[in-house]
Enzyme design. Sequence first.
Site, PDB file in Angstrom:
ATOM      1  N   TRP A   1      47.268  39.548  52.115  1.00 45.51           N
ATOM      2  CA  TRP A   1      46.519  40.810  51.882  1.00 45.51           C
ATOM      3  C   TRP A   1      45.299  41.134  52.936  1.00 45.51           C
ATOM      4  CZ3 TRP A   1      47.360  44.559  48.240  1.00 45.51           C
ATOM      5  CH2 TRP A   1      46.251  45.621  48.041  1.00 45.51           C
TER       6      TRP A   1
ATOM      7  N   TYR B   1      43.057  33.854  45.743  1.00 45.46           N
ATOM      8  CA  TYR B   1      41.679  34.393  46.436  1.00 45.46           C
ATOM      9  C   TYR B   1      40.754  32.900  46.359  1.00 45.46           C
ATOM     10  CZ  TYR B   1      43.298  38.758  47.324  1.00 45.46           C
ATOM     11  OH  TYR B   1      44.030  39.879  47.784  1.00 45.46           O
TER      12      TYR B   1
ATOM     13  N   GLN C   1      45.057  52.433  47.251  1.00 44.85           N
ATOM     14  CA  GLN C   1      44.170  51.897  48.420  1.00 44.85           C
ATOM     15  C   GLN C   1      44.766  52.261  49.664  1.00 44.85           C
ATOM     16  OE1 GLN C   1      44.636  47.808  46.605  1.00 44.85           O
ATOM     17  NE2 GLN C   1      42.501  47.673  47.629  1.00 44.85           N
TER      18      GLN C   1
ATOM     19  N   GLU D   1      38.670  49.622  49.071  1.00 48.38           N
ATOM     20  CA  GLU D   1      38.587  48.409  48.280  1.00 48.38           C
ATOM     21  C   GLU D   1      37.804  48.824  47.171  1.00 48.38           C
ATOM     22  OE1 GLU D   1      39.745  45.224  48.105  1.00 48.38           O
ATOM     23  OE2 GLU D   1      38.338  44.645  46.888  1.00 48.38           O
ATOM     24  N   TRP D   2      38.332  49.442  46.138  1.00 44.88           N
ATOM     25  CA  TRP D   2      38.062  49.983  44.906  1.00 44.88           C
ATOM     26  C   TRP D   2      36.462  50.165  44.893  1.00 44.88           C
ATOM     27  CZ3 TRP D   2      42.509  50.985  42.957  1.00 44.88           C
ATOM     28  CH2 TRP D   2      43.532  50.343  43.198  1.00 44.88           C
TER      29      TRP D   2
ATOM     30  N   GLU E   1      49.217  38.003  47.109  1.00 46.34           N
ATOM     31  CA  GLU E   1      48.358  38.352  47.788  1.00 46.34           C
ATOM     32  C   GLU E   1      47.455  37.015  48.290  1.00 46.34           C
ATOM     33  OE1 GLU E   1      45.397  41.211  45.801  1.00 46.34           O
ATOM     34  OE2 GLU E   1      47.364  42.275  45.159  1.00 46.34           O
TER      35      GLU E   1
ATOM     36  N   ASN F   1      50.164  44.445  38.351  1.00 50.14           N
ATOM     37  CA  ASN F   1      49.260  43.506  39.268  1.00 50.14           C
ATOM     38  C   ASN F   1      48.029  43.224  38.458  1.00 50.14           C
ATOM     39  OD1 ASN F   1      48.625  42.589  42.165  1.00 50.14           O
ATOM     40  ND2 ASN F   1      46.912  43.813  41.340  1.00 50.14           N
ATOM     41  N   GLU F   2      47.615  41.999  38.397  1.00 51.13           N
ATOM     42  CA  GLU F   2      46.217  41.294  37.902  1.00 51.13           C
ATOM     43  C   GLU F   2      45.829  42.225  36.692  1.00 51.13           C
ATOM     44  OE1 GLU F   2      43.625  41.987  41.270  1.00 51.13           O
ATOM     45  OE2 GLU F   2      44.970  40.477  42.548  1.00 51.13           O
TER      46      GLU F   2
ATOM     47  N   HIS G   1      49.621  49.093  40.014  1.00 52.51           N
ATOM     48  CA  HIS G   1      48.582  48.459  40.542  1.00 52.51           C
ATOM     49  C   HIS G   1      47.093  49.337  40.231  1.00 52.51           C
ATOM     50  CE1 HIS G   1      47.354  45.351  43.992  1.00 52.51           C
ATOM     51  NE2 HIS G   1      46.275  46.160  43.667  1.00 52.51           N
TER      52      HIS G   1
HETATM   53  O1  IFM Z   1      42.147  44.829  47.034  1.00 47.93           O
HETATM   54  C1  IFM Z   1      42.331  43.926  45.979  1.00 47.93           C
HETATM   55  C2  IFM Z   1      43.683  44.336  45.553  1.00 47.93           C
HETATM   56  O2  IFM Z   1      43.883  45.434  45.087  1.00 47.93           O
HETATM   57  C3  IFM Z   1      43.911  43.250  44.119  1.00 47.93           C
HETATM   58  N1  IFM Z   1      43.684  41.948  44.495  1.00 47.93           N
HETATM   59  C4  IFM Z   1      42.462  41.550  45.225  1.00 47.93           C
HETATM   60  C5  IFM Z   1      42.248  42.459  46.525  1.00 47.93           C
HETATM   61  C6  IFM Z   1      40.936  42.149  47.022  1.00 47.93           C
HETATM   62  O3  IFM Z   1      39.792  42.308  46.197  1.00 47.93           O
END
Ligand code: IFM
Length: 457
Positions: free
Chosen positions: A410, A303, A20, A417-418, A363, A166-167, A121
């Site tokens: 974050w 989030y 990112q 942002e992907w 985050e 991550n996630e 990630h």
């Molecule tokens: O930008 C992402 C991050 O890479 C992973 N967690 C959520 C963020 C916001 O969408």
Amino acid sequence: MTSYQFPSDFAWGAATAAYQIEGAVTEADRKPSVWDTFSATPGRTLNGDTGAIACDHYHRYKDDVQLMADLGIRHYRFSIAWTRILPDGRGTVNEAGVDFYRRLVDCLLEHGITPHATLFHWDSPQALEDLYGSWRSREMAKDFADYATAVVSRLGDRITHWMTINEIHCFTHIGYGVNQVPPHAPGTVVNRLKDVWQTSHHALLAHGMACQAIRAASPVPCSVALVDNFVPTVPIAESPQHIAAAQQAFHVHTTNGGIIEPALTGAYSTALLDQLGEDAPEIQEGDLKIIHQPLDAFGFNNYFAVYVRAIDQAPGYQFLEFPISYPKLHMPWLFFTPDSTYWGIRHISETLGQPDLPIYITENGCAVEDVLTANNEVIDTDRILFLRHYLRSAHRAIQEGYPLKGYFVWSLLDNFEWAWGYDRRFGINYVDYATQQRLPKASAHWYAECIRQNRVV
Ligand code: IFM
């Protein structure tokens, strides 16, 4: 009256991820990850944006470290790009790739900033996707553990806080699921739901094997964590029956019972497995033992949450839809649910029975429609509102004795942002992508004041 004061050893930090922010995607023999391929494919990302340049952090890391130091940020969570270290995902280590992280970490340490490194990630080596379908294969876990060994044996003298993955939900269930919006690399649709669950099971195996690899390779005692974005279930009211309903519902919301639960308890949720039936992943003998490694900390990416209420009919709980006018930030899923911090932490401690596991919010933040004023300022009071309330909820958890040890906003910078490309800004520092200039937003100054006073201001 509460002053929202945090414990004196509370870790205030900021987070980013390699693809990112780094850019420099071919430099020093780095090879493509699935996100390079995916974002270069027409129609996959908004405006065709890619991470090829991103924030050019690879070349500007010294300025970015200085920016953190100026704001008083003492902890930095970043990720290491697998294809800088092992361009083909396995095989010979690319020492030039390792050197970039050595330079970054040395610079952080010179500024008194503690590095927290995430090994993965989402940027899987494209070579492994081509070779065996990456997360579709059990082979990925072994390759990930070897990559962890390569990194930790080289950088473990200066990094002692490690996060494996991550996630998991995002790069497996969204990366391989059908009709996911927004799409996610590799964007390969598998045939059955069972095959999707198999990808997250392989990622859990990778996490477990990497925990073992990190501990074996680290030259000094270190901390090992998993980072997950499970969805907290928040009781509509804090009465015993709604709290019980939220606890029961926790296990079956999205992938909660099949990712964080096996990682922390050593078993998939039985309620989830009943629901999945033949869509459940194949779990080989010994897998759960590998997955369930002792952890030094848990990283909670926080989030949004879902509200739950108790009902009289089976199963005894109901997930509640968000009403049309429910407040939301600048992402379709980013509902303003500050109670998610408190409830997420409480679920880890109580619902999953881990009262002594140190927790970090790894985050927390939001995209808003930032506007640069004529005076060259970004007055993001919406982001401050969001962060302030989530931090107050974190404070509540600490007040009630839950082991929350730190918080990473974050993100340090606006970034790629992907699938949303550069359209969505999550940074507390504004990035002008044409000039690569960084500009602290009002939220950055506000956050610096929280750090300075060690409380929510
Ligand atoms: O930008 C992402 C991050 O890479 C992973 N967690 C959520 C963020 C916001 O969408």
